[in-house]
Design a protein around this motif. Structure first.
Motif, PDB file in Angstrom:
ATOM      1  N   ASP A  89       0.854  -1.191   0.000  1.00  0.00           N
ATOM      2  CA  ASP A  89       0.000   0.000   0.000  1.00  0.00           C
ATOM      3  C   ASP A  89       0.892   1.244   0.000  1.00  0.00           C
ATOM      4  O   ASP A  89       1.491   1.592   1.027  1.00  0.00           O
ATOM      5  N   ARG A 116      -2.248  -1.896  -3.775  1.00  0.00           N
ATOM      6  CA  ARG A 116      -3.565  -1.338  -3.415  1.00  0.00           C
ATOM      7  C   ARG A 116      -3.448   0.114  -3.008  1.00  0.00           C
ATOM      8  O   ARG A 116      -2.662   0.443  -2.130  1.00  0.00           O
ATOM      9  N   VAL A 160      -5.420  -2.968  -7.124  1.00  0.00           N
ATOM     10  CA  VAL A 160      -6.732  -2.618  -6.569  1.00  0.00           C
ATOM     11  C   VAL A 160      -6.760  -1.114  -6.389  1.00  0.00           C
ATOM     12  O   VAL A 160      -5.993  -0.560  -5.594  1.00  0.00           O
ATOM     13  N   ASP A 195      -6.226  -3.567   2.955  1.00  0.00           N
ATOM     14  CA  ASP A 195      -4.954  -4.276   2.701  1.00  0.00           C
ATOM     15  C   ASP A 195      -4.868  -5.547   3.542  1.00  0.00           C
ATOM     16  O   ASP A 195      -4.462  -6.606   3.059  1.00  0.00           O
ATOM     17  N   THR A 215     -11.986  -7.498  -1.871  1.00  0.00           N
ATOM     18  CA  THR A 215     -12.285  -6.061  -1.855  1.00  0.00           C
ATOM     19  C   THR A 215     -13.747  -5.839  -1.497  1.00  0.00           C
ATOM     20  O   THR A 215     -14.099  -4.941  -0.713  1.00  0.00           O
TER      21      THR A 215
END
Ligand SMILES: Nc1ncnc2c1ncn2[C@@H]1O[C@H](COP(=O)(O)OP(=O)(O)O)[C@@H](O)[C@H]1O
Ligand SMILES: Cc1ncsc1CCOP(=O)(O)O
Length: 263
Positions: A89, A116, A160, A195, A215
């Protein structure tokens, strides 16, 4: 109907999370509530040992210092050697030179399975001009799909992009999850929670569709919480976490609004 929640709760995967200093408790709780077993780590001296007992690794780049950057690389490479999924992330990656450099280093030295972030973060990592004048940017899903696909190809990852809708792509297979809640956007750490949940899911379920379901777990839990608490952020948060624990595959299948993108 999906059986992903039943499976992950049976598997109870160990998720090693190198957190930021803001949200570790929230992330550990979320991992536990959806059916994983969290372990958080803050010292490069134990990175290798902890990867040895983990089923997936989450690197959150939200706050950094010399040692946790070292830890990210050590743990990331050890996870690659064990073929564990690595989720990264790049929180506020464009906000400082240090964040930008650290992400570059990690993406050069660690194979990222899932990247993500929100659209601004992902666009920046991929060198895409995102903003009022960036790639026809109107914040529409078409543009966000393009950003996800470009970044996915660049990093050889599943990307994502979270937001009002979530876009999940490996560059050729792409889904949009339409669930969510504006309350999640103001709840600090909901992205970090996502995450962690992806760490739980990816531990045993590889592939774009599984990541899209992961998700959706967060987005559906938020959407249901907003129905009960549309204007009380603290109550919303409690309900959101309750939902992460209570959500089952029946409810996920009933509530999910997922679209496969064909081009
Ligand atoms: N405006 C929004 N409307 C609905 N859901 C949202 C919105 N913004 C974010 N979310 C949801 O919040 C979660 C965290 O995403 P996001 O807020 O983009 O992460 P970050 O905290 O990293 O910016 C995701 O599940 C996403 O779907
Ligand atoms: C506020 C803040 N500052 C550094 S990391 C962090 C938390 C970010 O959490 P999220 O991106 O999930 O909202």
């Amino acid at each position: 109907m999906t059986s992903i929640l039943e499976e992950i709760r049976k598997e109870n995967p160990v998720v090693l999370d190198i957190p930021n200093m803001v949200t570790p408790q929230k992330v550990a709780d979320a991992i536990s509530y959806v059916g994983g077993s969290p372990i958080m780590c803050d010292s490069s001296n134990e990175g290798r040992d902890l990867v040895a007992i983990a089923n997936s690794l989450v690197l959150n780049l939200g706050t950094m210092n010399d040692d946790n950057v070292k830890l990210d690389i050590i743990a990331g490479q050890a996870a690659n050697n064990r073929n564990l999924p690595v989720i990264v992330d790049p929180v506020a990656v464009s906000a400082s030179e240090l964040r930008t450099e650290v992400f570059k280093k990690i993406s050069n030295e660690v194979n990222i399975d899932i990247l993500r972030g929100n659209v601004g973060e992902i666009a920046f990592t991929a060198g895409i001009d995102w903003g009022p004048r960036g790639i026809d940017a109107d914040d529409g899903n078409g543009d966000r799909v393009q950003v996800a696909k470009i970044a996915a190809k660049q990093f050889h990852s599943i990307v994502v992009i979270s937001g009002i809708d979530d876009v999940i792509s490996d560059g050729s297979e792409t889904y949009v999850v339409h669930n969510g809640s504006k309350e999640l956007a103001i709840n600090v750490g909901s992205g970090d929670v996502l995450d962690g949940v992806l760490g739980v899911v990816a531990a045993h379920h590889r592939g774009v569709h599984a990541v899209a379901l992961g998700t959706a777990i967060v987005s559906v839990a938020g959407e249901l919480a907003e129905e009960k608490y549309p204007a009380d952020p603290a109550s919303f948060e409690m309900e959101f976490f309750n939902n992460l624990y209570k959500l089952d595959d029946h409810q996920l299948s009933d509530e999910i609004r997922i679209e496969k993108i064909n081009n």
